[in-house]
Design an enzyme around this catalytic site. Structure first.
Site, PDB file in Angstrom:
ATOM      1  N   CYS A  58       9.940  -1.666  -3.334  1.00  0.00           N
ATOM      2  CA  CYS A  58      10.088  -1.427  -4.777  1.00  0.00           C
ATOM      3  C   CYS A  58      10.762  -2.618  -5.457  1.00  0.00           C
ATOM      4  CB  CYS A  58      10.918  -0.170  -5.033  1.00  0.00           C
ATOM      5  SG  CYS A  58      10.221   1.310  -4.310  1.00  0.00           S
ATOM      6  N   ARG A 134       3.546   5.349  -5.430  1.00  0.00           N
ATOM      7  CA  ARG A 134       3.393   4.171  -6.310  1.00  0.00           C
ATOM      8  C   ARG A 134       2.175   4.395  -7.191  1.00  0.00           C
ATOM      9  NH1 ARG A 134       6.989   0.733  -3.920  1.00  0.00           N
ATOM     10  NH2 ARG A 134       7.343   1.236  -1.723  1.00  0.00           N
TER      11      ARG A 134
HETATM   12  C1  BEZ Z   1      10.359   0.606  -0.211  1.00  0.00           C
HETATM   13  O1  BEZ Z   1      10.634  -0.295   0.589  1.00  0.00           O
HETATM   14  O2  BEZ Z   1      10.264   0.396  -1.397  1.00  0.00           O
HETATM   15  C2  BEZ Z   1      10.148   1.977   0.315  1.00  0.00           C
HETATM   16  C3  BEZ Z   1       9.604   2.121   1.569  1.00  0.00           C
HETATM   17  C4  BEZ Z   1       9.397   3.406   2.067  1.00  0.00           C
HETATM   18  C5  BEZ Z   1       9.740   4.507   1.306  1.00  0.00           C
HETATM   19  C6  BEZ Z   1      10.245   4.341   0.031  1.00  0.00           C
HETATM   20  C7  BEZ Z   1      10.459   3.081  -0.477  1.00  0.00           C
END
Ligand code: BEZ
Length: 220
Positions: A58, A134
């Site tokens: 993110c 997402r």
């Molecule tokens: C992330 O790295 O943004 C992420 C990865 C897995 C679950 C939620 C966020």
């Protein structure tokens, strides 16, 4: 966070679909309280969800949207982020991203409690019951949803593709054409298929790149 939904023009699953009017709502954001429709005004809008603040993928996505904010502005498009996190968390993460990446998140981030996420179908329980996937909603100035992208938690989106999608929609709208696979601005576009015998005849006489009568390309 307070939020009301005043439009129910979407599909049987409750998830707004392409062609539906975007649900309206009020929300707390990092730039204050907003009513979504008023915030959008007569611009295009892109609302994108991320699973959670202070997570690595993110962080890369939100900073890339911010780095490329001017490209969206040039296309008359406002950006807004959303996740099920508090505004305090969003603000703290924003400061952290500034420090780590030297990038200022200069679009608002909605602090949701699940209400807006549910209105837009951003919670996919098979992926996560509590974190938004997402999602990207492209909404035109008439507030019609024009495209929806869903990505899972573990793969970041392509901001190049979001810009390309926006370019494709705006080019298609402005010229009454369609955009072929992997199209990029400056490349030939598809002339919509003919609907009458006369349109077939006109097209055969026209100066198009013709693969067949139903598959013609032209330059803009
Ligand atoms: C992330 O790295 O943004 C992420 C990865 C897995 C679950 C939620 C966020």
């Amino acid at each position: 966070m307070s939020c009301t939904d005043d439009h129910h023009d979407h599909g049987p699953t409750g998830i707004p679909r392409i062609g539906d009017t975007a649900p309206d709502f009020t929300a707390t954001t990092t730039q204050g309280e907003i009513k979504f429709s008023e915030w959008q005004g007569d611009s295009w809008a892109i609302m994108f969800s991320h699973p959670a603040d202070f997570t690595p993928v993110c962080s890369t996505e939100l900073t890339e949207f911010a780095r490329r904010h001017d490209e969206f502005r040039k296309r008359g498009t406002k950006l807004i982020g959303i996740s099920i996190d508090s505004v305090h968390s969003h603000l703290a993460w924003r400061e952290n991203l500034k420090k780590l990446f030297d990038v200022t998140i200069d679009y608002p981030m909605i602090a949701d409690n699940g209400r807006v996420a549910n209105l837009f179908g951003m919670l996919h329980p098979g992926e996560s019951a509590t974190a938004t996937v997402r999602a990207v909603f492209v909404i035109d100035p008439k507030r019609t949803i024009r495209a929806v992208i869903y990505y899972p938690l573990n793969v970041g989106r392509s901001i190049d593709e979001v810009v390309r999608l926006l370019d494709g929609l705006q080019t298609a709208d402005g010229n009454g054409v369609a955009c072929p696979v992997n199209w990029k601005p400056g490349e030939k576009v598809i002339v919509p298929p003919p609907k009458t015998e006369k349109e077939v005849a006109d097209r055969l006489a026209a100066d198009y790149e013709k693969l067949d009568f139903y598959l013609c390309k032209k330059s803009l």
